[in-house]
Design a protein around this motif. Structure first.
Motif, mmCIF file in Angstrom:
data_model
loop_
_atom_site.group_PDB
_atom_site.id
_atom_site.type_symbol
_atom_site.label_atom_id
_atom_site.label_comp_id
_atom_site.label_asym_id
_atom_site.label_seq_id
_atom_site.Cartn_x
_atom_site.Cartn_y
_atom_site.Cartn_z
ATOM 1 N N PHE A 15 8.480 28.916 63.455
ATOM 2 C CA PHE A 15 9.163 28.835 64.741
ATOM 3 C C PHE A 15 10.401 27.760 64.614
ATOM 4 N N ALA A 16 10.042 26.726 64.146
ATOM 5 C CA ALA A 16 11.278 25.601 63.798
ATOM 6 C C ALA A 16 12.272 26.105 63.190
ATOM 7 N N SER A 17 12.198 27.217 62.237
ATOM 8 C CA SER A 17 13.237 27.771 61.706
ATOM 9 C C SER A 17 14.133 28.613 62.327
ATOM 10 N N LEU A 18 13.751 28.884 63.487
ATOM 11 C CA LEU A 18 14.540 29.578 63.976
ATOM 12 C C LEU A 18 15.672 28.857 65.054
ATOM 13 N N PRO A 19 16.888 29.386 65.442
ATOM 14 C CA PRO A 19 18.067 28.928 65.860
ATOM 15 C C PRO A 19 17.629 28.047 67.280
ATOM 16 N N GLY A 20 18.012 26.988 67.339
ATOM 17 C CA GLY A 20 17.859 26.488 68.715
ATOM 18 C C GLY A 20 16.563 25.680 69.103
ATOM 19 N N ILE A 21 15.691 26.305 68.059
ATOM 20 C CA ILE A 21 13.869 25.562 68.239
ATOM 21 C C ILE A 21 13.808 24.348 67.509
ATOM 22 N N ASP A 50 7.965 45.759 63.500
ATOM 23 C CA ASP A 50 8.590 47.204 63.987
ATOM 24 C C ASP A 50 10.219 46.998 64.105
ATOM 25 N N ALA A 51 10.601 45.947 64.688
ATOM 26 C CA ALA A 51 11.991 45.924 65.140
ATOM 27 C C ALA A 51 12.821 45.815 63.535
ATOM 28 N N LYS A 52 12.189 44.943 62.809
ATOM 29 C CA LYS A 52 12.801 44.730 61.543
ATOM 30 C C LYS A 52 12.754 45.908 60.661
ATOM 31 N N ARG A 53 11.530 46.727 60.612
ATOM 32 C CA ARG A 53 11.723 48.005 60.109
ATOM 33 C C ARG A 53 12.565 49.348 60.673
ATOM 34 N N SER A 54 12.691 49.211 61.900
ATOM 35 C CA SER A 54 13.227 50.653 62.527
ATOM 36 C C SER A 54 14.817 50.322 62.925
ATOM 37 N N HIS B 32 18.036 36.724 65.311
ATOM 38 C CA HIS B 32 17.751 35.971 64.303
ATOM 39 C C HIS B 32 16.784 36.854 63.280
ATOM 40 N N ILE B 33 15.781 37.362 63.734
ATOM 41 C CA ILE B 33 14.676 38.023 63.089
ATOM 42 C C ILE B 33 15.418 39.231 62.394
ATOM 43 N N LEU B 34 16.100 39.956 62.875
ATOM 44 C CA LEU B 34 16.754 41.111 62.366
ATOM 45 C C LEU B 34 17.606 40.564 61.308
ATOM 46 N N ALA B 35 18.369 39.696 61.496
ATOM 47 C CA ALA B 35 19.181 38.932 60.336
ATOM 48 C C ALA B 35 18.469 38.596 59.159
ATOM 49 N N ASP B 38 13.839 40.733 54.646
ATOM 50 C CA ASP B 38 12.681 41.461 54.976
ATOM 51 C C ASP B 38 11.349 40.704 54.949
ATOM 52 N N GLN B 39 11.276 39.932 53.591
ATOM 53 C CA GLN B 39 10.148 39.149 53.187
ATOM 54 C C GLN B 39 9.910 37.949 54.252
ATOM 55 N N ASP B 40 11.177 37.486 54.669
ATOM 56 C CA ASP B 40 11.002 36.424 55.674
ATOM 57 C C ASP B 40 10.439 36.660 57.000
ATOM 58 N N ALA B 41 11.070 37.948 57.469
ATOM 59 C CA ALA B 41 10.597 38.598 58.708
ATOM 60 C C ALA B 41 8.897 38.959 58.577
ATOM 61 N N GLU B 42 8.512 39.232 57.282
ATOM 62 C CA GLU B 42 7.147 39.497 57.246
ATOM 63 C C GLU B 42 6.437 38.560 57.043
#
Lengths: 199, 199
Positions: A15-21, A50-54, B32-35, B38-42
């Protein structure tokens, strides 16, 4: 030193790796996840996958979509002879919300920015040129952000598209609706003055 | 009306359901997740599942752990005759960071709050009473937050534990270190005055 169980530490880190968190917010979010019912936490993880895949780029306009061609490009009610060029998908949403525009889009996924090592080949300019070369495009509206990089990108693209004889326009600069003149910056005021219109 | 692909909408919704995350931030996080590769999102999705599956309450102190009994309760170097009662795991971290305390903890996972329909049976008070009844406890330090609900909870528990003849203390009230007297609220100043000590 870590005080939390390692799997919780990993989640906080994510979570801390997300922007602004920040670290504190990341902790709060991780604790919130722990407090969720099992199926809700699993649904969260699944939503990421799902979002990442589709989600991928539309084959035509490069906007995000989960179909081959996005709903805007597919719509028969939209004018495909006008293309509004934006830097990212969020700008598409912003323009759609204004209900003022009925053409197609082209999403660059970035702007030219030598400072950040982003050159013309790193964003979807080639795809735009192909669209203009292949299709019956009459107007290109440059709607990149009104900052240095957005300006540079707009100018670069307009120069590139000049040979095709297409009309190229730029969103108007000026005061925001409801804005107090007192707080408008000088550059904006200057532009608003330059772009003044008869009433 | 939704402008994003449905799977992206779902992800934005999930982020927006987290505490302190508004619609705009949720969008930013989802993008951010979309960007991400793949392996990081997983890995992110997996971190949620891992934390959710492995983290549970310590059988003794109810603090979060991924082992049966947490590292503090297992440590032979800590004084098990003193129990510091806190409302949540974050308070344990805060106290551990002060390096001032060497006893055990008891995490209530909440405070008594009639407004929020939280009664004594909804938090881990029963487990504390069992610990005091069964063990050789000499002091209970009530370290719930210095607000109405924290006070109520501390008072409730201290009344409950009185019959066991155990010493019950409360964290001191007073000025924060480095705080400017000018900005201290009246209630705190009054408590600081009451609790004044000879130097």
């Amino acid at each position: 030193m870590s005080f939390f169980p390692s799997t919780l530490e990993v989640l906080i880190e994510k979570f801390a790796s997300l922007p602004g968190i920040g670290q504190k917010s990341a902790q709060r979010l991780a604790f919130h996840i722990l407090a969720l019912p099992d199926q809700d936490a699993e649904a969260f993880a699944q939503a990421i996958l799902d979002a990442k895949r589709s989600v991928h780029c539309c084959a035509v306009c490069q906007n995000l979509t989960d179909t081959d061609i996005c709903s805007i490009c597919q719509s028969p009610r939209r004018d495909e002879r006008t293309i509004c060029v934006v830097s990212d998908p969020k700008a598409v949403i912003a323009i759609e919300r204004s209900h003022e525009y009925n053409g197609h889009y082209h999403v660059l996924h970035g702007v030219i920015s030598p400072m950040n090592h982003v050159g013309p080949d790193d964003i979807k300019i080639k795809e735009l040129v192909t669209r203009v070369a292949d299709g019956d495009v009459q107007e290109i509206i440059m709607a990149t952000n009104p900052d240095t990089e957005g300006e540079t990108t707009a100018k670069y693209i307009s120069r590139l598209l000049k040979p095709f004889g297409v009309k190229i326009t730029r969103l108007a600069y000026g005061l925001s609706v409801g804005q107090n003149l007192e707080f408008a910056d000088e550059a904006t005021l200057m532009r608003a003055m330059e772009g003044r219109q008869e009433i």
